[in-house]
Design a protein around this motif. Structure first.
Motif, short mmCIF file in Angstrom:
data_model
loop_
_atom_site.label_atom_id
_atom_site.label_comp_id
_atom_site.label_asym_id
_atom_site.label_seq_id
_atom_site.Cartn_x
_atom_site.Cartn_y
_atom_site.Cartn_z
N HIS A 326 36.36 26.56 42.19
CA HIS A 326 35.91 25.72 41.08
C HIS A 326 34.79 26.33 40.24
N THR A 327 34.39 27.56 40.54
CA THR A 327 33.42 28.24 39.68
C THR A 327 33.88 29.65 39.35
N PHE A 328 33.99 30.49 40.36
CA PHE A 328 34.24 31.89 40.09
C PHE A 328 35.67 32.15 39.64
N LEU A 329 36.62 31.35 40.09
CA LEU A 329 37.99 31.51 39.60
C LEU A 329 38.05 31.20 38.10
N VAL A 330 37.32 30.18 37.67
CA VAL A 330 37.28 29.83 36.26
C VAL A 330 36.59 30.93 35.45
N LEU A 331 35.51 31.47 36.00
CA LEU A 331 34.83 32.57 35.31
C LEU A 331 35.74 33.78 35.17
N ILE A 332 36.53 34.07 36.19
CA ILE A 332 37.49 35.16 36.12
C ILE A 332 38.52 34.90 35.02
N MET A 333 38.96 33.65 34.88
CA MET A 333 39.91 33.30 33.82
C MET A 333 39.36 33.64 32.45
N ILE A 355 48.77 34.09 39.36
CA ILE A 355 48.50 35.11 40.38
C ILE A 355 47.89 34.48 41.63
N TRP A 356 46.98 33.54 41.45
CA TRP A 356 46.31 32.88 42.57
C TRP A 356 47.29 32.13 43.45
N THR A 357 48.21 31.40 42.84
CA THR A 357 49.15 30.58 43.61
C THR A 357 50.31 31.40 44.18
N MET A 358 50.76 32.40 43.46
CA MET A 358 51.95 33.13 43.89
C MET A 358 51.63 34.31 44.80
N GLN A 392 44.96 34.66 52.82
CA GLN A 392 43.74 35.41 52.55
C GLN A 392 43.94 36.51 51.51
N MET A 393 45.20 36.86 51.24
CA MET A 393 45.49 37.89 50.24
C MET A 393 45.16 37.41 48.83
N ARG A 394 45.00 36.10 48.64
CA ARG A 394 44.67 35.59 47.32
C ARG A 394 43.43 36.27 46.75
N VAL A 395 42.37 36.30 47.54
CA VAL A 395 41.11 36.85 47.07
C VAL A 395 41.27 38.34 46.78
N ILE A 398 43.33 38.78 43.48
CA ILE A 398 42.53 38.43 42.31
C ILE A 398 41.46 39.49 42.05
N GLY A 399 40.83 39.95 43.12
CA GLY A 399 39.81 41.00 42.97
C GLY A 399 40.39 42.27 42.39
N LEU A 400 41.56 42.66 42.89
CA LEU A 400 42.22 43.86 42.37
C LEU A 400 42.60 43.69 40.91
N THR A 401 43.07 42.49 40.57
CA THR A 401 43.46 42.23 39.18
C THR A 401 42.28 42.36 38.23
N ILE A 402 41.16 41.74 38.59
CA ILE A 402 40.00 41.79 37.70
C ILE A 402 39.44 43.20 37.59
N ILE A 403 39.51 43.98 38.67
CA ILE A 403 39.04 45.37 38.62
C ILE A 403 39.91 46.18 37.66
N LEU A 404 41.22 46.01 37.74
CA LEU A 404 42.13 46.75 36.86
C LEU A 404 41.92 46.35 35.40
N VAL A 405 41.76 45.05 35.17
CA VAL A 405 41.57 44.59 33.79
C VAL A 405 40.26 45.13 33.23
N LEU A 406 39.18 45.04 33.99
CA LEU A 406 37.90 45.53 33.51
C LEU A 406 37.90 47.05 33.33
N ARG A 407 38.74 47.73 34.10
CA ARG A 407 38.83 49.19 33.94
C ARG A 407 39.57 49.58 32.67
N PHE A 408 40.68 48.92 32.40
CA PHE A 408 41.52 49.32 31.26
C PHE A 408 41.37 48.41 30.04
#
Length: 422
Positions: A326-333, A355-358, A392-395, A398-408
């Protein structure tokens, strides 16, 4: 401009295809539920984008504003509890409320006493003393009332009013809390706002969790009323589709209003404050006042989306609020979609929640396939907790996704367009 538009169309088209594949794989009921929850979070993300993308305010306590708005919605729209109103508890709570109002007013007046010549140090001591007396008085009168409520009627219940009214009032209460926090912290350095919102979020959660007489605490309150027909009335998929339609209308309405405001002179002023605070102050702009406006406006929107999200789940559980969801997931969005871009925020909310649900069912399939293959080759039995490990793979995903997006794409997948004026 054309490249950006083409990129936006390509990303939105890819998201539509991805969602369609999920409908085919998981079925209509799952897909509609996912989109309805993502729509509610998109409203929350739009509110956070007003703060972070428009004004550069870091709100680390989105969870608290969602929780207080959801509770307000429950209090307004939950069915009336006759056992509570037939007891003596309402009168006792009224007396407690009067004491609280008098104490708050007295504390405020004493805090302003320096204007009539009272030394500031003495003013501070008197303010703290009056506030402490108010707290002790309220606690002494509230305790007996809470015991009567918990023993006789479980909790206070609600007022049985329309759910949409509950969402609206929930947003206003979240905005009022934001005003109280902003008045204290926005005049200080920006990190104080993050610390204050993070602390307030935990305080709100702790209060709602332990106030059994008011919220039922960990016993939860359910089922929560919907502003559209429920599954018992029109069917599972149809009810969720109706809820999704309502959230879509809210998203479009908020999006249009924010776009018009951002393109107005008010929006140009906010961009000036965000990009160069010193220059904005030099031309006479009240920076703190404008930031307070954005902070309050953003949390009103956050509150509406949070109330809608909790109502859709059908259960109010204070212990269910957590900073990750309810905080950091929204910030990631907001960051992944593109802070400062409302369309990017909506896109980011939908993509991140997909991505979070699937990630859980996809990871579970991969784990089971890998475990079967590993067993065939090495004759080793697979672990019995594969579903837990997949969750537990959700986190990780999501972490991998945000790293890739911030990189490229460091400014997000749909970054804010630079406004140029002739």
């Amino acid at each position: 401009m054309r490249a950006v538009d083409t990129r936006a169309l390509a990303l939105l088209g890819g998201l539509v295809i991805l969602v369609a594949l999920i409908f085919v794989w998981q079925g209509n009921a799952y897909g509609v539920r996912m989109l309805a929850e993502a729509g509610c979070l998109a409203i929350v993300a739009l509110g956070l984008n007003v703060q972070w993308g428009y004004a550069g305010l870091f709100n680390a306590g989105v969870m608290g504003f969602i929780a207080i708005a959801a509770f307000t919605s429950v209090l307004v729209s939950f069915p009336v509890n006759p056992a509570f109103w037939e007891s003596e508890a309402p009168g006792m709570l009224l007396v407690t409320g009067i004491y609280l109002a008098i104490g708050v007013a007295a504390t405020y007046l004493v805090s302003r006493s320096d204007r009539i010549g009272v030394p500031k140090k003495l003013r501070t001591v008197l303010t703290v003393g009056v506030a402490a007396i108010t707290y002790l008085t309220v606690q002494n009168t509230l305790g007996p009332a809470a015991e009567i409520i918990e023993e006789g009627s479980s909790f206070v219940g609600g007022f049985g009013l329309p759910a949409l009214l509950g969402w609206t009032l929930g947003g206003l209460v979240a905005g009022a809390l934001a005003w109280a926090i902003g008045r204290i912290t926005l005049g200080l350095r920006s990190d104080y706002l993050a610390i204050a919102t993070l602390g307030i979020a935990e305080i709100v959660k702790s209060f709602l969790k332990n106030a059994d007489w008011l919220t039922r605490g960990t016993l939860t309150a359910s089922p929560l009323p919907w502003p559209v027909p429920t599954p018992n009335e029109i069917g599972f998929v149809a009810a969720r589709a109706a809820y999704l339609s309502l959230t879509a209308v809210l998203i479009v309405t908020i999006y249009i209003l924010l776009q018009r405001g951002w393109a107005s002179p008010w929006g140009r002023m906010m961009r000036a404050i965000r990009d160069n605070e010193t220059a904005a102050e030099a031309i006479g702009k009240d920076v703190n006042r404008r930031r307070l406006e954005m902070f309050v406006l953003g949390n009103i929107i956050v509150g509406v989306g949070g109330a809608a999200l909790v109502n859709f789940g059908g259960i109010f559980d204070p212990s269910g609020f957590n900073p990750i969801n309810h905080t950091f997931l929204v910030l990631i969005m907001v960051v992944l979609g593109g802070s400062g871009n409302n369309l990017g925020t909506i896109f980011g909310a939908l993509l991140v929640y997909v991505i979070w649900t699937m990630s859980e069912p996809a990871a579970l399939i991969l784990f089971r396939y890998g475990a079967s293959w590993f067993q065939q080759i090495f004759d080793i039995a697979p672990p019995s907790d594969l579903p837990t490990r997949a969750l537990q793979m959700r986190v990780f995903v999501i972490g991998l996704t945000i790293i890739l997006v911030l990189r490229f794409a460091p400014k997000g997948l749909l970054p804010e367009k630079v406004m140029k004026y002739e």
